[in-house]
Motif scaffolding. Structure first.
Motif, PDB file in Angstrom:
ATOM      1  N   TYR A  94       0.684  -1.279  -0.041  1.00  0.00           N
ATOM      2  CA  TYR A  94       0.122   0.071  -0.080  1.00  0.00           C
ATOM      3  C   TYR A  94       0.912   1.389   0.051  1.00  0.00           C
ATOM      4  O   TYR A  94       1.743   1.379   0.778  1.00  0.00           O
ATOM      5  N   TYR A  95       0.684   2.187  -0.977  1.00  0.00           N
ATOM      6  CA  TYR A  95       1.256   3.393  -1.095  1.00  0.00           C
ATOM      7  C   TYR A  95       0.578   4.572  -0.665  1.00  0.00           C
ATOM      8  O   TYR A  95      -0.821   4.611  -1.092  1.00  0.00           O
ATOM      9  N   CYS A  96       1.050   5.573  -0.188  1.00  0.00           N
ATOM     10  CA  CYS A  96       0.387   6.883   0.185  1.00  0.00           C
ATOM     11  C   CYS A  96       0.875   7.868  -1.176  1.00  0.00           C
ATOM     12  O   CYS A  96       2.081   7.832  -1.517  1.00  0.00           O
ATOM     13  N   ALA A  97       0.153   8.733  -1.731  1.00  0.00           N
ATOM     14  CA  ALA A  97       0.515   9.522  -2.520  1.00  0.00           C
ATOM     15  C   ALA A  97      -0.313  10.975  -2.651  1.00  0.00           C
ATOM     16  O   ALA A  97      -1.230  11.031  -1.686  1.00  0.00           O
ATOM     17  N   ALA A  98       0.228  11.861  -3.076  1.00  0.00           N
ATOM     18  CA  ALA A  98      -0.091  13.262  -2.849  1.00  0.00           C
ATOM     19  C   ALA A  98      -0.019  14.131  -4.088  1.00  0.00           C
ATOM     20  O   ALA A  98       0.901  13.913  -4.900  1.00  0.00           O
ATOM     21  N   ARG A  99      -1.016  15.212  -4.518  1.00  0.00           N
ATOM     22  CA  ARG A  99      -1.116  15.940  -5.618  1.00  0.00           C
ATOM     23  C   ARG A  99      -1.876  17.145  -5.163  1.00  0.00           C
ATOM     24  O   ARG A  99      -2.638  17.022  -4.317  1.00  0.00           O
ATOM     25  N   GLN A 100      -1.499  18.146  -6.014  1.00  0.00           N
ATOM     26  CA  GLN A 100      -2.333  19.308  -5.671  1.00  0.00           C
ATOM     27  C   GLN A 100      -3.433  19.350  -6.194  1.00  0.00           C
ATOM     28  O   GLN A 100      -3.762  18.687  -7.318  1.00  0.00           O
ATOM     29  N   GLY A 101      -4.519  20.159  -5.637  1.00  0.00           N
ATOM     30  CA  GLY A 101      -5.973  20.114  -6.063  1.00  0.00           C
ATOM     31  C   GLY A 101      -6.801  18.888  -5.900  1.00  0.00           C
ATOM     32  O   GLY A 101      -6.469  18.170  -4.841  1.00  0.00           O
ATOM     33  N   VAL A 102      -7.645  18.800  -6.864  1.00  0.00           N
ATOM     34  CA  VAL A 102      -8.541  17.718  -7.057  1.00  0.00           C
ATOM     35  C   VAL A 102      -7.914  16.177  -6.930  1.00  0.00           C
ATOM     36  O   VAL A 102      -6.667  15.931  -7.435  1.00  0.00           O
ATOM     37  N   PRO A 103      -8.595  15.114  -6.413  1.00  0.00           N
ATOM     38  CA  PRO A 103      -7.990  13.735  -6.446  1.00  0.00           C
ATOM     39  C   PRO A 103      -7.597  13.124  -7.781  1.00  0.00           C
ATOM     40  O   PRO A 103      -6.699  12.246  -7.831  1.00  0.00           O
ATOM     41  N   ASP A 104      -8.362  13.709  -8.974  1.00  0.00           N
ATOM     42  CA  ASP A 104      -8.281  13.048 -10.221  1.00  0.00           C
ATOM     43  C   ASP A 104      -6.617  13.506 -10.801  1.00  0.00           C
ATOM     44  O   ASP A 104      -6.670  14.699 -10.604  1.00  0.00           O
ATOM     45  N   GLY A 105      -6.253  12.456 -11.386  1.00  0.00           N
ATOM     46  CA  GLY A 105      -5.068  13.060 -12.112  1.00  0.00           C
ATOM     47  C   GLY A 105      -3.602  12.424 -11.471  1.00  0.00           C
ATOM     48  O   GLY A 105      -3.720  11.487 -10.862  1.00  0.00           O
ATOM     49  N   HIS A 106      -2.667  12.804 -12.161  1.00  0.00           N
ATOM     50  CA  HIS A 106      -1.461  12.299 -11.817  1.00  0.00           C
ATOM     51  C   HIS A 106      -1.022  12.624 -10.407  1.00  0.00           C
ATOM     52  O   HIS A 106      -1.060  13.822  -9.888  1.00  0.00           O
ATOM     53  N   TYR A 107      -0.358  11.755  -9.692  1.00  0.00           N
ATOM     54  CA  TYR A 107      -0.089  11.944  -8.235  1.00  0.00           C
ATOM     55  C   TYR A 107       1.484  12.338  -8.385  1.00  0.00           C
ATOM     56  O   TYR A 107       2.490  11.215  -8.969  1.00  0.00           O
ATOM     57  N   ASP A 108       2.082  13.384  -7.724  1.00  0.00           N
ATOM     58  CA  ASP A 108       3.389  13.724  -7.877  1.00  0.00           C
ATOM     59  C   ASP A 108       4.415  13.148  -6.973  1.00  0.00           C
ATOM     60  O   ASP A 108       5.438  13.042  -7.146  1.00  0.00           O
ATOM     61  N   TYR A 109       3.872  12.876  -5.740  1.00  0.00           N
ATOM     62  CA  TYR A 109       4.635  12.560  -4.690  1.00  0.00           C
ATOM     63  C   TYR A 109       3.965  11.055  -3.948  1.00  0.00           C
ATOM     64  O   TYR A 109       2.725  10.910  -3.872  1.00  0.00           O
ATOM     65  N   TRP A 110       5.086  10.212  -3.633  1.00  0.00           N
ATOM     66  CA  TRP A 110       4.787   8.884  -3.318  1.00  0.00           C
ATOM     67  C   TRP A 110       5.517   8.401  -1.975  1.00  0.00           C
ATOM     68  O   TRP A 110       6.823   8.877  -1.856  1.00  0.00           O
ATOM     69  N   GLY A 111       5.146   7.398  -1.309  1.00  0.00           N
ATOM     70  CA  GLY A 111       5.798   7.075  -0.150  1.00  0.00           C
ATOM     71  C   GLY A 111       6.524   5.815  -0.556  1.00  0.00           C
ATOM     72  O   GLY A 111       6.273   5.427  -1.630  1.00  0.00           O
ATOM     73  N   GLN A 112       7.242   5.282   0.318  1.00  0.00           N
ATOM     74  CA  GLN A 112       7.997   3.947  -0.113  1.00  0.00           C
ATOM     75  C   GLN A 112       7.169   2.867   0.049  1.00  0.00           C
ATOM     76  O   GLN A 112       7.261   1.554  -0.585  1.00  0.00           O
ATOM     77  N   GLY A 113       6.024   2.862   0.380  1.00  0.00           N
ATOM     78  CA  GLY A 113       5.059   1.509   0.603  1.00  0.00           C
ATOM     79  C   GLY A 113       5.011   0.842   1.873  1.00  0.00           C
ATOM     80  O   GLY A 113       5.993   0.729   2.450  1.00  0.00           O
ATOM     81  N   THR A 114       4.003   0.129   2.194  1.00  0.00           N
ATOM     82  CA  THR A 114       3.886  -0.524   3.313  1.00  0.00           C
ATOM     83  C   THR A 114       3.084  -2.123   3.051  1.00  0.00           C
ATOM     84  O   THR A 114       2.063  -1.743   2.390  1.00  0.00           O
ATOM     85  N   GLN A 115       3.768  -3.199   3.334  1.00  0.00           N
ATOM     86  CA  GLN A 115       3.187  -4.510   2.970  1.00  0.00           C
ATOM     87  C   GLN A 115       1.943  -4.741   3.986  1.00  0.00           C
ATOM     88  O   GLN A 115       2.028  -4.600   5.374  1.00  0.00           O
ATOM     89  N   VAL A 116       0.783  -5.038   3.302  1.00  0.00           N
ATOM     90  CA  VAL A 116      -0.092  -5.859   4.245  1.00  0.00           C
ATOM     91  C   VAL A 116      -0.540  -7.165   3.500  1.00  0.00           C
ATOM     92  O   VAL A 116      -0.554  -7.270   2.394  1.00  0.00           O
ATOM     93  N   THR A 117      -0.437  -8.100   4.533  1.00  0.00           N
ATOM     94  CA  THR A 117      -0.764  -9.503   4.124  1.00  0.00           C
ATOM     95  C   THR A 117      -1.870  -9.747   4.965  1.00  0.00           C
ATOM     96  O   THR A 117      -1.760 -10.041   6.067  1.00  0.00           O
TER      97      THR A 117
END
Length: 120
Positions: A94-117
């Motif tokens: 699972y990755y967290c991501a961020a972008r300016q403005g509305v949720p639709d569209g390309h996300y510019d910033y990403w975390g490293q991810g965390t495993q869910v099993t």
């Protein structure tokens, strides 16, 4: 630049719950949308949920509606994903991501991810 760090992943049995957290730093995210994506082995990354920070409006993929809840904590500058009634098919990074403005569209910033099993 926005830095994102996820935490809270782990191993859980089917039907159980986990809470993921994403800590944002480096810039005020009040005008950002924050989202969770996931990627299972051999599959493409897919959208899970998003929140428009300034309004608190939320958006979900159909396959998590009623089970997952996304929320923000203004004081801690975090975005959480509460996952209930977990299924083996929820197993993914699972990755967290961020972008300016509305949720639709390309996300510019990403975390490293965390495993869910999720075990059956």
């Amino acid at each position: 630049q926005v830095q994102l760090v996820e935490s809270g992943g782990g191993l859980v049995q089917a039907g159980g719950s986990l809470r993921l957290s994403c800590a944002a730093s480096g810039r005020t995210v009040s005008n950002y949308s924050m989202a969770w994506f996931r990627q299972a082995p051999g599959k493409e990354r897919e959208f899970v949920a998003a929140i428009r920070w300034i309004y608190g409006s939320t958006y979900y993929a159909d396959f998590v509606k009623g089970r997952f809840t996304i929320s923000r904590n203004n004081r801690k500058n975090t975005v959480d994903l509460q996952m209930n009634s977990l299924r083996p098919e929820d197993t993914a990074v699972y990755y967290c991501a961020a972008r300016q403005g509305v949720p639709d569209g390309h996300y510019d910033y990403w975390g490293q991810g965390t495993q869910v099993t999720v075990s059956s």
